[in-house]
Motif scaffolding. Structure first.
Motif, PDB file in Angstrom:
ATOM      1  N   UNK A  92      -5.343  -4.864  -0.046  1.00 57.87           N
ATOM      2  CA  UNK A  92      -4.826  -6.156   0.175  1.00 57.87           C
ATOM      3  C   UNK A  92      -3.398  -6.515  -0.486  1.00 57.87           C
ATOM      4  N   UNK A  93      -2.359  -7.323   0.354  1.00 60.80           N
ATOM      5  CA  UNK A  93      -1.302  -7.585  -0.199  1.00 60.80           C
ATOM      6  C   UNK A  93      -0.360  -6.507  -0.535  1.00 60.80           C
ATOM      7  N   UNK A  94      -0.045  -5.525   0.485  1.00 60.25           N
ATOM      8  CA  UNK A  94       1.079  -4.415   0.422  1.00 60.25           C
ATOM      9  C   UNK A  94       2.289  -5.053   0.525  1.00 60.25           C
ATOM     10  N   UNK A  95       3.108  -4.743  -0.581  1.00 61.98           N
ATOM     11  CA  UNK A  95       4.630  -5.232  -0.569  1.00 61.98           C
ATOM     12  C   UNK A  95       5.310  -4.150   0.373  1.00 61.98           C
ATOM     13  N   UNK A  96       6.373  -4.580   0.763  1.00 60.97           N
ATOM     14  CA  UNK A  96       7.367  -3.686   1.584  1.00 60.97           C
ATOM     15  C   UNK A  96       8.961  -3.818   0.830  1.00 60.97           C
ATOM     16  N   UNK A  97       9.256  -3.274   0.133  1.00 59.41           N
ATOM     17  CA  UNK A  97      10.491  -3.345  -0.430  1.00 59.41           C
ATOM     18  C   UNK A  97      10.715  -4.510  -0.993  1.00 59.41           C
ATOM     19  N   UNK A  98      12.098  -5.092  -0.637  1.00 56.75           N
ATOM     20  CA  UNK A  98      12.582  -6.202  -1.223  1.00 56.75           C
ATOM     21  C   UNK A  98      12.157  -7.468  -0.258  1.00 56.75           C
ATOM     22  N   UNK A  99      11.634  -7.130   0.885  1.00 55.14           N
ATOM     23  CA  UNK A  99      11.210  -8.107   2.017  1.00 55.14           C
ATOM     24  C   UNK A  99      10.218  -9.252   1.575  1.00 55.14           C
ATOM     25  N   UNK A 100      10.041 -10.459   2.008  1.00 52.62           N
ATOM     26  CA  UNK A 100       9.067 -11.129   1.769  1.00 52.62           C
ATOM     27  C   UNK A 100       7.730 -11.255   2.897  1.00 52.62           C
ATOM     28  N   UNK A 101       7.500  -9.816   2.807  1.00 48.64           N
ATOM     29  CA  UNK A 101       6.575  -9.522   3.997  1.00 48.64           C
ATOM     30  C   UNK A 101       5.348  -8.847   3.229  1.00 48.64           C
ATOM     31  N   UNK A 102       4.171  -8.915   3.455  1.00 48.18           N
ATOM     32  CA  UNK A 102       2.862  -8.112   3.002  1.00 48.18           C
ATOM     33  C   UNK A 102       1.926  -7.903   4.215  1.00 48.18           C
ATOM     34  N   UNK A 103       1.185  -6.840   3.939  1.00 43.46           N
ATOM     35  CA  UNK A 103       0.252  -6.554   4.742  1.00 43.46           C
ATOM     36  C   UNK A 103      -1.232  -6.016   4.451  1.00 43.46           C
ATOM     37  N   UNK A 104      -2.188  -6.482   5.097  1.00 44.90           N
ATOM     38  CA  UNK A 104      -3.313  -6.173   4.472  1.00 44.90           C
ATOM     39  C   UNK A 104      -3.988  -4.885   5.637  1.00 44.90           C
ATOM     40  N   UNK A 105      -4.364  -3.660   5.049  1.00 46.34           N
ATOM     41  CA  UNK A 105      -4.666  -2.701   5.650  1.00 46.34           C
ATOM     42  C   UNK A 105      -6.025  -2.211   5.465  1.00 46.34           C
ATOM     43  N   UNK A 106      -6.849  -2.309   6.568  1.00 47.63           N
ATOM     44  CA  UNK A 106      -8.157  -2.106   6.357  1.00 47.63           C
ATOM     45  C   UNK A 106      -8.537  -0.594   6.762  1.00 47.63           C
ATOM     46  N   UNK A 107      -9.299   0.241   6.248  1.00 48.93           N
ATOM     47  CA  UNK A 107      -9.941   1.428   6.629  1.00 48.93           C
ATOM     48  C   UNK A 107     -11.208   1.516   6.445  1.00 48.93           C
ATOM     49  N   UNK A 108     -11.750   1.761   7.966  1.00 50.03           N
ATOM     50  CA  UNK A 108     -13.306   1.738   8.039  1.00 50.03           C
ATOM     51  C   UNK A 108     -13.645   2.997   8.329  1.00 50.03           C
ATOM     52  N   UNK A 109     -14.696   3.629   8.133  1.00 48.60           N
ATOM     53  CA  UNK A 109     -15.567   4.607   8.510  1.00 48.60           C
ATOM     54  C   UNK A 109     -16.396   4.261   9.702  1.00 48.60           C
ATOM     55  N   UNK A 110     -15.854   4.601  10.945  1.00 54.56           N
ATOM     56  CA  UNK A 110     -16.634   4.044  11.817  1.00 54.56           C
ATOM     57  C   UNK A 110     -17.393   5.098  12.897  1.00 54.56           C
ATOM     58  N   UNK A 111     -18.371   4.746  13.673  1.00 57.77           N
ATOM     59  CA  UNK A 111     -19.032   5.783  14.357  1.00 57.77           C
ATOM     60  C   UNK A 111     -18.566   6.355  15.650  1.00 57.77           C
TER      61      UNK A 111
END
Length: 707
Positions: free
Chosen positions: A550-569
């Protein structure tokens, strides 16, 4: 059929109205009315809304959540279910005052964002909410209003029906946090130890340089590029020379050690490096000329460090763009020369190339120790490579870290690897304040040097080593896969290994040989300008099958990302699903050229439904899937259609079996308005068959199935 009846009976027994779906196999969906779910908690009014506004909901009602602001949420109790892997879906409502929604099961996110805005009230079709591994019993579904589109006037939400479809057995997942400890270098206070302006009428500089100790006398010798300020690289025609009793000085200026000889193919000379072997001192240096694609690597030798004789073997080899900055060290039974160049002599990715030798005169063909994700010519991110060993680890010092060359001029990145010939994918353990840095060892004392244009000469600082954390993350393991989910200092899938048979006999599927696997940005130009940093927090489901960064930053940009990884069937065992959501919290610093999710394959080839082995380059739009393939293995990244807010381009890197899914791809860039953006869903699965197209198509169909 019996399993489905049992699940329906459980739902009805909980007071929920199951929506008839007709005869179906056990894995068919079971639907229930959202307004009948028990409310656990809510931060705004929630109730049942009857048919209105020209819309008829299932059962004549919907669950209506009247959120007032971003962050409002309602938590509902899902019915008791048998254990298993489930896909979740819903029929939702859109309207002019509805917000953007994110869903979570038992406190950890599932799936993608849902934008509830529409110009008029409308009931959606079936919408996928994500996947979750559910133990037997009840669970909680949380609906959070994360914001609203620019056109919406409110933060409301409406749920008509919710669907559960069991698609596999309960996943057996082991998810374990880890910290990797290792030595990291730190630079102490820097002191200027030599000023080349002494005896000159104007200010002079030193740039790339080398320090070497005379084996018999113990006297230290300094050689380096020198010239009057300001920097004039194509007029750097001499190597300065100074001597001192210790690296700290005092240094005495000596006559020029070597001057460029046009007759020897030297228009200018750069970056000397000296090693001692068998009573002879070997000085390697770059001989520059207007043909930047064919810089000459030259050698001169000496027995006293004062008089130098050019080798008859010159040029040892040629390379470009500006193949230069040699550094030579002993690795096992051979010598290794590291130097900077580009992936092609005409330009491309900045690389640390290397060649090997047994006699310091005859050198092998070129290989690559490290590839920067940044492209260009001339100055880049692989200048002045220097490699040292500490115990079982090798450390690569390389300048200049960053895309703004002026700001990066004094930034030397340090990477750590157990293999001195492979630093691709190695963790960057620190960045030190230095340009053209050399590591100098004098007995038990370690030093780091610094020099360059406008720097006033040669500087020296103590270099200390301390043990600390160099990486953090989570290891996710099933019989079918083992993933290294790195969370610090950068977010990425550092490694994914798979066994299509599910027996734990893993083979490499994804690696970090170039950009790694994960989201990135390109701001102001193409290519990675802003990598994914460390997330603000990491949410992990109780069974370990979902990890949300949650809340991954990217350098000096005012941008964040949430990255969800799921073990899926999937039909033979679990795969790994990736969902990215982007939050633009202010206007980026420049036009955005790329918003992308990169997949770094470990097999020899990368392709898609149309072509098995794509050459390096762009293909407009997004395919159903990409595939990294080799003998006995196909690693598929299947794409859920419509899961991202746009889909402009796919870029393939044949040399690294890499595919970058570029949601936004535009030469000249676009203004990326503040807001929230669905960043796409990909499911990573594997087959034990080379170029397994039927498997890939089936993976795509499963990824796009909607409960």
């Amino acid at each position: 059929m019996r399993a489905r009846r049992v699940l329906a009976a459980l739902l009805l027994g909980a007071g929920l109205a199951a929506v008839p779906a007709g005869p179906a196999p056990a894995d068919d969906p079971v639907r229930f009315e959202a307004e009948s779910l028990a409310v656990v908690s809510a931060t705004a009014p929630v109730g049942a809304q009857a048919d209105c506004c020209g819309v008829s909901w299932s059962g004549g009602r919907q669950l209506w959540f009247r959120g007032a602001r971003a962050g409002d949420s309602v938590t509902l109790t899902l019915p008791s279910v048998p254990a298993g892997q489930y896909d979740l879906g819903a029929v939702l409502t859109r309207a002019g005052d509805y917000g953007t929604l994110r869903f979570a099961v038992d406190g950890v996110a599932v799936g993608q964002l849902f934008d509830g805005y529409a110009g008029a009230v409308q009931r959606t079709g079936a919408v996928p909410l994500g996947s979750a591994s559910l133990a037997a019993g009840t669970h909680r579904l949380t609906v959070t209003v994360t914001g609203r589109s620019a056109s919406s006037t409110g933060f409301f939400a409406g749920l008509d029906t919710v669907t559960l479809r069991r698609v596999g057995p309960l996943a057996a997942v082991t998810t374990t946090p880890y910290e990797t400890l290792g030595e990291t270098p730190a630079r102490g206070a820097s002191t200027r130890v030599y000023d080349p302006s002494a005896g000159e009428s104007t200010t002079w500089y030193y740039n790339d340089h080398t320090l070497v100790r005379h084996q018999q006398t113990g006297v230290w010798h300094l050689f380096g590029i020198t010239h009057a300020e300001p920097g004039a690289p194509q007029d750097e025609k001499v190597f300065g020379h100074a001597t001192a009793p210790t690296p700290s000085g005092p240094w005495t200026k000596r006559p020029v050690a070597l001057a460029a000889d046009p007759g020897a193919g030297e228009q200018w000379i750069w970056a000397p490096h000296v090693v001692h072997h068998g009573g002879v001192y070997y000085m390697f240096y770059a001989a520059g000329n207007p043909d930047y694609a064919r810089y000459r690597m030259h050698l001169a030798t000496s027995t006293d460090l004062f008089t130098w004789t050019r080798s008859s073997a010159n040029p040892l080899f040629t390379d470009g763009w500006e193949g230069r900055d040699p550094m030579v060290t002993r690795v096992g039974d051979r010598w290794v020369m590291y130097y900077t160049a580009t992936s092609s002599p005409s330009g491309g990715n900045h690389v640390v190339a290397y060649r090997t030798s047994t006699d310091l005169r005859s050198w092998s063909g070129r290989a690559i120790a490290y590839t920067s994700p940044h492209t260009g010519r001339a100055g880049g991110q692989t200048e002045s490579p220097f490699v040292v060993r500490r115990g079982e680890w090798w450390y690569l010092f390389v300048c200049c870290d960053g895309t703004d060359y002026g700001a990066a001029y004094r930034r030397t990145a340090v990477y750590r690897s157990r293999d001195p010939l492979r630093f691709d994918g190695a963790e960057k353990v620190t960045v030190l304040d230095a340009h053209a840095a050399e590591v100098v060892v004098d007995g038990s004392n370690w030093y780091l040097t610094h020099a360059g244009w406008g720097q006033g000469g040669l500087w020296l600082a103590p270099l200390t080593w301390s043990t600390g954390v160099v990486a953090r993350g989570w290891t996710v393991t099933t019989g079918f896969l083992r993933a290294d989910v790195r969370t610090w200092p950068s977010a990425r899938i550092a490694e994914l290994a798979v066994d299509p048979a599910g027996a734990g006999n893993y083979r490499p599927a994804l690696d970090s040989s170039h950009r790694g696997t994960g989201p990135y940005l390109a701001v102001g130009r193409f290519d990675v300008t802003d990598r994914a940093g460390a997330p603000a927090r990491v949410d992990v489901s109780a069974d370990g099958s979902r990890i949300n960064l949650v809340g991954i930053p990217f350098g000096d940009e005012p941008v964040t990302a949430d990255w969800l990884l799921t073990v899926t069937p999937r039909w033979t065992g679990p795969g790994l699903q990736s969902d990215v959501t982007w939050s633009v919290n202010g206007w980026p610093t420049a036009a955005v050229w790329e918003v992308a999710f990169n997949i770094d394959g470990a097999s020899p080839l990368v392709g898609d439904p149309a072509v098995e082995a794509r050459p390096t380059g762009d293909v407009t739009g997004m395919p159903r899937w990409t595939m990294s393939t080799g003998d006995g293995l196909s690693v598929v990244a299947s794409h859920r259609w419509g899961s991202a807010w746009r889909g402009d381009n796919t870029w393939y890197d044949a040399g690294h079996a890499m595919a970058a899914w570029q949601l936004l791809w535009r030469a000249g860039g676009l203004s990326w308005a503040p807001g929230q953006y669905a960043g796409g869903t990909w499911r990573l699965t594997a087959s034990g068959v080379r170029r397994d197209v039927p498997f890939a198509d089936a993976a795509h169909a499963a990824t796009n199935a909607i409960p």
